[in-house]
Design a protein around this motif. Structure first.
Motif, PDB file in Angstrom:
ATOM      1  N   GLU A 142       0.740  -1.087   0.232  1.00  0.00           N
ATOM      2  CA  GLU A 142       0.111   0.061   0.069  1.00  0.00           C
ATOM      3  C   GLU A 142       0.813   1.504  -0.005  1.00  0.00           C
ATOM      4  N   GLY A 143       0.435   2.176  -0.691  1.00  0.00           N
ATOM      5  CA  GLY A 143       1.292   3.484  -0.971  1.00  0.00           C
ATOM      6  C   GLY A 143       2.343   3.386  -1.814  1.00  0.00           C
ATOM      7  N   GLY A 144       2.645   2.370  -2.459  1.00  0.00           N
ATOM      8  CA  GLY A 144       3.616   2.156  -3.334  1.00  0.00           C
ATOM      9  C   GLY A 144       4.925   1.723  -2.995  1.00  0.00           C
ATOM     10  N   SER A 145       4.980   1.359  -1.546  1.00  0.00           N
ATOM     11  CA  SER A 145       6.479   1.124  -0.661  1.00  0.00           C
ATOM     12  C   SER A 145       6.550  -0.273  -1.099  1.00  0.00           C
ATOM     13  N   VAL A 146       8.008  -0.602  -1.296  1.00  0.00           N
ATOM     14  CA  VAL A 146       8.579  -1.961  -1.622  1.00  0.00           C
ATOM     15  C   VAL A 146       8.446  -2.763  -0.685  1.00  0.00           C
ATOM     16  N   VAL A 147       7.862  -3.870  -0.653  1.00  0.00           N
ATOM     17  CA  VAL A 147       7.672  -5.070   0.452  1.00  0.00           C
ATOM     18  C   VAL A 147       8.643  -6.050   0.001  1.00  0.00           C
ATOM     19  N   GLN A 148       8.862  -6.594  -1.054  1.00  0.00           N
ATOM     20  CA  GLN A 148       9.845  -7.652  -1.504  1.00  0.00           C
ATOM     21  C   GLN A 148      10.649  -7.239  -2.726  1.00  0.00           C
ATOM     22  N   ALA A 149      12.022  -7.176  -2.712  1.00  0.00           N
ATOM     23  CA  ALA A 149      12.539  -7.076  -4.037  1.00  0.00           C
ATOM     24  C   ALA A 149      13.619  -8.037  -4.229  1.00  0.00           C
ATOM     25  N   TYR A 150      13.892  -8.249  -5.707  1.00  0.00           N
ATOM     26  CA  TYR A 150      14.932  -9.306  -5.977  1.00  0.00           C
ATOM     27  C   TYR A 150      15.641  -8.564  -7.104  1.00  0.00           C
ATOM     28  N   GLY A 151      17.116  -8.709  -6.868  1.00  0.00           N
ATOM     29  CA  GLY A 151      18.042  -8.118  -8.046  1.00  0.00           C
ATOM     30  C   GLY A 151      19.362  -7.927  -7.436  1.00  0.00           C
ATOM     31  N   PHE A 152      19.751  -6.804  -7.608  1.00  0.00           N
ATOM     32  CA  PHE A 152      21.295  -6.699  -7.113  1.00  0.00           C
ATOM     33  C   PHE A 152      21.295  -5.704  -5.759  1.00  0.00           C
ATOM     34  N   ASP A 153      21.954  -6.155  -4.838  1.00  0.00           N
ATOM     35  CA  ASP A 153      22.004  -5.365  -3.460  1.00  0.00           C
ATOM     36  C   ASP A 153      23.177  -4.457  -3.492  1.00  0.00           C
ATOM     37  N   LEU A 154      22.956  -3.216  -3.103  1.00  0.00           N
ATOM     38  CA  LEU A 154      24.157  -2.285  -3.194  1.00  0.00           C
ATOM     39  C   LEU A 154      24.599  -2.066  -1.613  1.00  0.00           C
ATOM     40  N   ALA A 155      24.213  -3.036  -0.679  1.00  0.00           N
ATOM     41  CA  ALA A 155      24.526  -2.838   0.765  1.00  0.00           C
ATOM     42  C   ALA A 155      25.991  -2.680   0.844  1.00  0.00           C
ATOM     43  N   PRO A 156      26.774  -3.648   0.260  1.00  0.00           N
ATOM     44  CA  PRO A 156      28.368  -3.409   0.544  1.00  0.00           C
ATOM     45  C   PRO A 156      28.955  -1.816   0.152  1.00  0.00           C
TER      46      PRO A 156
END
Length: 450
Positions: free
Chosen positions: A128-142
């Protein structure tokens, strides 16, 4: 939103220990947001240490362009899910095979992580509201967790690069100084083993590799600096000796003739103007000293009287010869202005040779100072050289003078200069000079001309 700590790869890609360690190391993401382009700048500076290629950085730049916010933050998520076609388009049309190869390089460098979906596709589920609940792809956390590491690495590399640049500049200046100082020393006949200095320089430069590291450059720069200091010391010693000779000549006690000849007012004014101009001229030892046109043994053979004035009773080099002519200037009462005029017209060494020849025949010259001024002015118009004087003195040095032989006395007085008073080199030249009345009158008119 935060994904699980461990995510296994899709398909036939195995779960390696390195991949597991990388995922565990990025489980705690700092809460402080960091500019994504600032982090990318640090990664770009440190790419060689990280092992990343230019193409891999182009893909990382494309991945960051898909991140919607200007700053990376754990609150807004760190995963982007572009398709391969979109990545290839933003990577300037890179082929799909090249894209996959350089994505693997980014994974090996620890710059990104994979968060694969059950079917291997990249997508995101929104609530709801367009917030991302689950995402799959490339993680930029490093990029967030290693931001400080990338910054320190980039600062170190930039500092090393700047230090290396300064070191190369110092080496370039040192090499230029050595080459030009050796060339100047040879041209000015300064006593030093210039061949050995040049050989040492070539030996040092031969050790310089095509791609030199900082320690090698520092070692070669130290050797070049030592060689440059040796050359400068040799030049300083020569200049100091020349300055000492000049100071001695300028501090001579002024001696005035007891019976001065009367001079016309115009000649007196001209002499004052000349001395004022000469006082502003260059020093006795000019920077571009001329090379002697005659070898020293030949000059000493013609001017044998100078040997008794040298320290130790022997003239061994041109420096001793210059010191002997300094004593001669005092003995013959050559004024500093007259000597500076001679050096400006003939050059310091040619003027010293001329003065030595005048001293050799000083018994036949009434006014050595005026005679030297005449020769200096002849040299300015290219009508005088010290070589004929030395050769004539050498031919007559072994011939004893006849007591009855007439001695031609110069007619140069304190205020009048006569070019017919040349040193009696030969009978033919004496007759020619004695008969040059027209030339004498012309020079007198030029002398008194205001």
């Amino acid at each position: 939103m935060r994904e699980t700590v461990v995510s296994t790869p899709f398909g036939r890609r195995p779960m390696t220990l390195a991949l597991l360690v990388s995922q565990v190391a990025n489980k705690d993401i700092p809460d402080k947001p960091i500019s994504k382009w600032q982090v990318f700048q640090h990664v770009r500076e440190a790419r060689e240490h990280l092992g990343a290629s230019d193409r891999a950085l182009a893909i990382l730049n494309a991945l960051l362009s898909f991140y919607p916010e200007p700053a990376l933050s754990a609150k807004t998520g760190t995963i982007v899910w572009p398709s391969n076609e979109q990545l290839c388009a933003r990577a300037n049309g890179m082929s799909l095979a090249t894209l996959r190869r350089h994505i693997a390089i980014l994974l090996d460098c620890g710059l990104i992580l994979r968060r694969d979906s059950p079917n291997g596709k990249r997508f995101a589920r929104k609530g709801e509201g367009g917030s991302v609940v689950q995402a799959y792809g490339f993680d930029l956390a490093p990029l967030l967790t290693r931001a400080d590491e990338f910054r320190r690495m980039a600062e170190t590399i930039i500092a090393e690069r700047q230090a290396l640049k300064i070191l190369r500049e110092r080496m370039t200046l040192c090499r230029r100084d050595i080459v030009k100082l050796i060339e100047s020393g040879r041209e000015n006949s300064i006593p030093h083993d210039w061949n050995e200095a040049e050989e040492s320089y070539r030996t040092i430069i031969a050790e310089l590799p095509r791609k030199a590291t900082k320690p090698i450059l520092e070692q070669i720069e130290a050797q070049l600096e030592t060689l440059r200091r040796q050359i400068i010391n040799a030049l300083d010693s020569f200049i100091n000796a020349a300055e000492l000779s000049r100071n001695e000549s300028q501090s001579e006690t002024h001696k005035q003739e007891s019976k001065p000849e009367s001079q016309s007012e115009s000649v007196s004014v001209l002499e004052k103007r000349n001395e004022a101009a000469l006082s502003l001229s260059t020093s006795l030892f000019t920077k571009t000293a001329q090379k002697p046109a005659l070898p020293l043994p030949l000059v000493l053979e013609a001017c044998s009287s100078l040997n008794g004035l040298a320290q130790g009773g022997e003239i061994r080099n041109w420096r001793d010869f210059s010191a002997a002519t300094t004593v001669v200037r005092s003995m013959l009462q050559i004024t500093p202005s007259t000597w500076q005029e001679a050096c400006g017209s003939l050059g310091e060494q040619q003027a010293a040779i001329t003065l030595g020849a005048i001293y050799q025949r000083s018994g036949a010259i009434v006014n050595p100072g005026g005679y030297l001024r005449v020769l200096s002015r002849r040299a300015q118009s290219g009508r005088f050289s010290a070589t004929p004087m030395i050769m004539a003195l050498r031919r007559t040095s072994d011939k004893p003078e006849s007591p009855s032989a007439p001695c031609v006395e110069p007619a140069i007085q304190s205020g009048e200069e006569n070019p017919a008073d040349d040193i009696p080199i030969s009978a033919a030249l004496l007759r020619s000079l004695a008969q040059s009345n027209t030339l004498q009158a012309k020079m007198r008119r030029n002398l008194i001309q205001p």
